[in-house]
Design a protein around this motif. Structure first.
Motif, PDB file in Angstrom:
ATOM      1  N   VAL A  18      46.278  60.429  39.291  1.00  0.00           N
ATOM      2  CA  VAL A  18      45.731  61.119  40.460  1.00  0.00           C
ATOM      3  C   VAL A  18      44.427  60.449  40.881  1.00  0.00           C
ATOM      4  O   VAL A  18      43.734  59.874  40.047  1.00  0.00           O
ATOM      5  CB  VAL A  18      45.484  62.598  40.062  1.00  0.00           C
ATOM      6  CG1 VAL A  18      44.626  63.329  41.072  1.00  0.00           C
ATOM      7  CG2 VAL A  18      46.813  63.319  39.864  1.00  0.00           C
ATOM      8  N   LEU A  19      44.074  60.550  42.155  1.00  0.00           N
ATOM      9  CA  LEU A  19      42.763  60.091  42.622  1.00  0.00           C
ATOM     10  C   LEU A  19      42.045  61.214  43.366  1.00  0.00           C
ATOM     11  O   LEU A  19      42.681  62.032  44.032  1.00  0.00           O
ATOM     12  CB  LEU A  19      42.917  58.886  43.556  1.00  0.00           C
ATOM     13  CG  LEU A  19      43.298  57.556  42.874  1.00  0.00           C
ATOM     14  CD1 LEU A  19      43.709  56.520  43.912  1.00  0.00           C
ATOM     15  CD2 LEU A  19      42.153  57.017  42.020  1.00  0.00           C
ATOM     16  N   GLY A  20      40.717  61.244  43.219  1.00  0.00           N
ATOM     17  CA  GLY A  20      39.922  62.212  43.969  1.00  0.00           C
ATOM     18  C   GLY A  20      40.027  61.944  45.455  1.00  0.00           C
ATOM     19  O   GLY A  20      40.169  62.851  46.270  1.00  0.00           O
ATOM     20  N   VAL A  21      39.944  60.667  45.821  1.00  0.00           N
ATOM     21  CA  VAL A  21      40.253  60.197  47.176  1.00  0.00           C
ATOM     22  C   VAL A  21      41.004  58.889  47.003  1.00  0.00           C
ATOM     23  O   VAL A  21      40.553  57.991  46.282  1.00  0.00           O
ATOM     24  CB  VAL A  21      38.979  59.939  48.022  1.00  0.00           C
ATOM     25  CG1 VAL A  21      39.354  59.516  49.441  1.00  0.00           C
ATOM     26  CG2 VAL A  21      38.092  61.174  48.069  1.00  0.00           C
ATOM     27  N   GLY A  22      42.149  58.772  47.669  1.00  0.00           N
ATOM     28  CA  GLY A  22      42.936  57.546  47.586  1.00  0.00           C
ATOM     29  C   GLY A  22      42.242  56.371  48.260  1.00  0.00           C
ATOM     30  O   GLY A  22      41.235  56.537  48.965  1.00  0.00           O
ATOM     31  N   ARG A  23      42.770  55.189  48.028  1.00  0.00           N
ATOM     32  CA  ARG A  23      42.176  53.965  48.592  1.00  0.00           C
ATOM     33  C   ARG A  23      42.103  54.090  50.110  1.00  0.00           C
ATOM     34  O   ARG A  23      43.057  54.525  50.753  1.00  0.00           O
ATOM     35  CB  ARG A  23      43.014  52.751  48.171  1.00  0.00           C
ATOM     36  CG  ARG A  23      44.335  52.673  48.879  1.00  0.00           C
ATOM     37  CD  ARG A  23      45.370  51.837  48.178  1.00  0.00           C
ATOM     38  NE  ARG A  23      46.498  51.601  49.078  1.00  0.00           N
ATOM     39  CZ  ARG A  23      47.413  52.505  49.399  1.00  0.00           C
ATOM     40  NH1 ARG A  23      47.336  53.731  48.905  1.00  0.00           N
ATOM     41  NH2 ARG A  23      48.400  52.189  50.223  1.00  0.00           N
ATOM     42  N   HIS A  24      40.970  53.700  50.688  1.00  0.00           N
ATOM     43  CA  HIS A  24      40.797  53.795  52.134  1.00  0.00           C
ATOM     44  C   HIS A  24      39.578  52.982  52.546  1.00  0.00           C
ATOM     45  O   HIS A  24      38.774  52.571  51.714  1.00  0.00           O
ATOM     46  CB  HIS A  24      40.603  55.260  52.564  1.00  0.00           C
ATOM     47  CG  HIS A  24      39.318  55.847  52.097  1.00  0.00           C
ATOM     48  ND1 HIS A  24      39.085  56.199  50.784  1.00  0.00           N
ATOM     49  CD2 HIS A  24      38.163  56.133  52.756  1.00  0.00           C
ATOM     50  CE1 HIS A  24      37.870  56.675  50.653  1.00  0.00           C
ATOM     51  NE2 HIS A  24      37.283  56.639  51.835  1.00  0.00           N
ATOM     52  N   LYS A  25      39.455  52.776  53.848  1.00  0.00           N
ATOM     53  CA  LYS A  25      38.252  52.199  54.440  1.00  0.00           C
ATOM     54  C   LYS A  25      37.661  53.248  55.363  1.00  0.00           C
ATOM     55  O   LYS A  25      38.397  54.051  55.941  1.00  0.00           O
ATOM     56  CB  LYS A  25      38.592  50.931  55.231  1.00  0.00           C
ATOM     57  CG  LYS A  25      39.202  49.829  54.367  1.00  0.00           C
ATOM     58  CD  LYS A  25      39.485  48.581  55.193  1.00  0.00           C
ATOM     59  CE  LYS A  25      40.046  47.468  54.297  1.00  0.00           C
ATOM     60  NZ  LYS A  25      40.120  46.165  55.015  1.00  0.00           N
TER      61      LYS A  25
END
Length: 349
Positions: A211-218
């Motif tokens: 799981v991620l707290g916030v997924g990969r993004h710009k």
């Protein structure tokens, strides 16, 4: 006892965090004390004290090599940082029914929310969003929803955003100078700004490997100014080799990153870099990003001063308000398609 994690949170195998992540060779830490001693010059041709000149060069190198840097001696009071963090902790400790009394919806994106998606996977977090300048237009309704408890939340948040906004303008001017532009070249875009602040709370997660707290993004905006606690969890994709690097928390610092809008304005000289948030199986984490954003009416395109025959414009012009609305809709619910990105406006050069 094994706690099952809802499938909506689980990342595709290739995007799951590794069990160990390096914080060696991390993002630059930049001392901003020269701007507390000297005024920022209005023009790159003006005489500049060596300390300021070195600082401008350091910021330019960090924007180009990393897209991220940390700042210390930034002028925002430590006492204010402690107060806003304490108020955030108090708010997120409330029962969920109480927090949902100020829940955001598909008309107004401000307030409490706990089912945000990044790249169509649910984030392991809850948030509270607020804005400095409320507005209503055909595109969006931006109206703050302040909770009844804690009673001091509104006052401390408004004080915090004013302090951080002053810092953001100084950083914007230093970035402009590093591009050999006048210091206030970008300022006019922010006269009716859509700056907003987010209080983030990441609960401990039983499956931090899935799981991620916030997924990969710009970040789609111009600049992000982030305050994080001592737990850490922000991971940045290193431009040099594409490896994920953990940003080691530095007490009382801010983490700064270039957003998509500066990437477009600079015609790719400075790049908005992918990042994510890993979660912890034992500790909760708090962070407070300030998203520095132009007016909704702003049309974003490479600046004429940074475009030439040898370096033609790499992006078509786009409207920030329309872009923001489209992006917000995809954060609010799972869509069957990828949300809008600046590469959709990239020209075939």
């Amino acid at each position: 006892m094994v706690i099952e994690v809802d499938q909506a949170f689980i990342q595709e195998a290739e995007h799951r965090p590794k069990p160990t992540i390096s914080d060696a060779g991390g993002i630059p830490v930049i001392d901003l004390s020269p701007i507390l001693r000297y005024p920022i010059p209005s023009d790159p041709a003006d005489p500049v004290p060596d300390e300021l000149s070195d600082l401008i060069a350091e910021i330019g190198a960090a924007c180009q090599d990393w897209g991220f840097f940390q700042v210390v001696n930034h002028g925002v009071e430590l006492e204010l940082l402690e107060r806003v963090q304490a108020a955030a902790r108090e708010f997120f400790a409330l029962p969920v029914e109480e927090k949902r009394r100020v829940k955001r919806d598909d008309v107004n994106p401000l307030g409490y929310y706990d089912t945000e998606h990044t790249k169509n996977v649910r984030d392991w977090k809850e948030v509270f969003d607020f804005i400095l300048n409320e507005s209503e237009s055909g595109l969006l309704r931006l109206k703050n929803q302040w909770p009844e408890y804690p009673p001091e939340l509104r006052e401390v948040c408004e004080e915090y955003v004013e302090g951080v906004q002053k810092l953001a303008y100084k950083l914007l001017e230093l970035i402009a100078l590093s591009l050999n532009l006048p210091a206030k070249r970008f300022n006019g875009f922010f006269e009716d700004s859509t700056n907003f602040v987010r209080l983030n709370h990441y609960n401990p997660c039983p499956s931090p490997d899935l799981v991620l707290g916030v997924g990969r993004h710009k970040d789609s905006r111009a600049l992000t100014v982030l305050f994080q606690d001592e737990v850490g969890g922000l991971d940045v994709k290193r431009k040099a080799d594409g490896e994920w690097v953990r940003v080691k928390p530095t007490p009382n610092s801010f983490i700064i990153n270039v957003g998509d809008i500066i990437q477009v304005w600079s015609n790719d000289k400075y790049e908005s870099v992918e990042h994510r948030v890993s979660v912890n199986s034992e500790k909760e984490r708090f962070s407070i990003p300030f998203f520095f954003s132009p007016a909704l009416s702003t049309n974003v395109k490479p600046l004429e001063e940074l475009v030439s025959e040898e370096n033609p414009a790499r992006y078509e012009e786009y409207n920030w308000g329309e872009f923001f609305k489209s992006r917000r809709d995809s954060n609010f619910k799972k869509l069957e398609k990828e949300n809008i990105q600046i590469y959709h406006f990239r020209k075939k050069v």
